[in-house]
Design an enzyme around this catalytic site. Sequence first.
Site, short mmCIF file in Angstrom:
data_model
loop_
_atom_site.label_atom_id
_atom_site.label_comp_id
_atom_site.label_asym_id
_atom_site.label_seq_id
_atom_site.Cartn_x
_atom_site.Cartn_y
_atom_site.Cartn_z
CG HIS A 1 -10.09 34.14 -7.40
ND1 HIS A 1 -10.47 33.59 -6.48
CD2 HIS A 1 -11.23 34.66 -7.87
CE1 HIS A 1 -11.69 33.15 -6.54
NE2 HIS A 1 -12.33 33.97 -7.37
N GLY B 1 0.76 -1.17 0.03
CA GLY B 1 0.17 0.06 -0.14
C GLY B 1 0.73 1.28 0.10
CB SER B 2 4.04 2.44 -0.80
OG SER B 2 4.58 3.19 -0.58
#
Length: 463
Positions: free
Chosen positions: A444, A180-181
Amino acid sequence: MIEDRVETFDAIIVGSGQAGNPLALALAKEKWKVAIVEKAALGGTCVNTGCTPTKAYVASARAAWAIANAPNLGIEVPKSPKVNLKSIKKRKDKLVNQSRLGIRKSLADSPQVTMIRGTASFIDKTRLKVGSRVLKSYKIFLNVGARARIPEGFEDVDYLTNTSILQLEKLPERLIIIGGSYIGLEFAQIFKRLGSKVTVLEMGDYLISKEDQHTSEQVREVLEKESIKVICGAHCLKGKNKKSDSVTVSFQKDGKDQKISGTHLLIATGRMPNSDLLKPEKAGLDINKRGFIDVNSKLETNIEGIFALGDCNGKGAFTHTAYNDYEIMEDQLFGEKKRTLDDRIINYALYIDPPLGRAGMTLSQAKESGKNLLFARMPMSEISRAKEKGETQGKMEVIVDAETEQILGAAVFGTGGDEIIGTFLTAMYGKLSYKTLMKSVQTHPTVTELIPTLLQQLKPIKN
């Protein structure tokens, strides 16, 4: 006499990865006579089984996900997308071949460079054997990379690695992934989005052990939201083929014996360096207990004239760190001799979706440093652009040295995180005060505009 058939070079480079190829060209530019030895395909892991092919698969999986989730954005899709893994593989192969051809041409165009195919092994500290050929140099650069580490217990099972899974032309119906890496999780999401049922088994208590547990838990939430089954704390793993089209993995969890069956098994339990293939003991090279070739900050081994670059030195397992090793080496040989490993800030990304970008220390590592720390964390759900994209999972966090005001580490787990982390990394290399970023005016609407707001939330934390 062996000396009668020795081929002598100014430099020998073993491995045509992301450090070896540019170094060969740099040496050739300085009129060195260079031999570059490669046992497999040109380009190393990145080109052939790492970055290029896997990110091509990530893009295809992302497209399938975007179509499936289009209704959430008001786009009606009449049918679910039809995935053609053979076509995905064909596109991947084309990208890989383009990169290989580019490398081959650049090396072939340099008359100073001799390409030699085969596996190199030391005879002594100045000579290497490649097939029937004997090469000699007083400057040897090792860029031999790494391969999948296969744990005990899987001798009697057919399994896939990060290399062989990329050769599949038919989707696995039920894919079991051990590990699980980074590699395991990227393939988990890729194949789930393409249509496989996926289960991830991890021996540790949480995913991605080098990350903080908070980050791991958020990653797990993302994967489980996409119906990827995750089982942590799975011990005593063993595999067995029950039938030609079925594989069973047995394990213990919470002291109880359990089993899970699938059609395919991917083992992604880490990487091991290819240093053993070199027969390093014949050169007297120091190899640590994990198999990596020991180097100092200048990439020098314990043997004068022998250097180790890339994955095999254990100082980074990424394309960008391997290329930086080349830059350090080039500076040490021909430059101002100022660049060393000590200058490097570790940074990497986990290419699930949303991606995780990491620069510098994790929070756990920072606490162990004993420094006075400032820390802030904000959820991606507070960012307008993330809301507008409909991708609000994840977080952004930053760690600051309270005394120097410099950023020690940062993580961006969310849409664009693999790119946005570069803003923090630039500030860290520039040794800027966090206040410089905090007072900056960011565009933005972007995800990056959260950075000044995040830095305004910094508060002292206890070590």
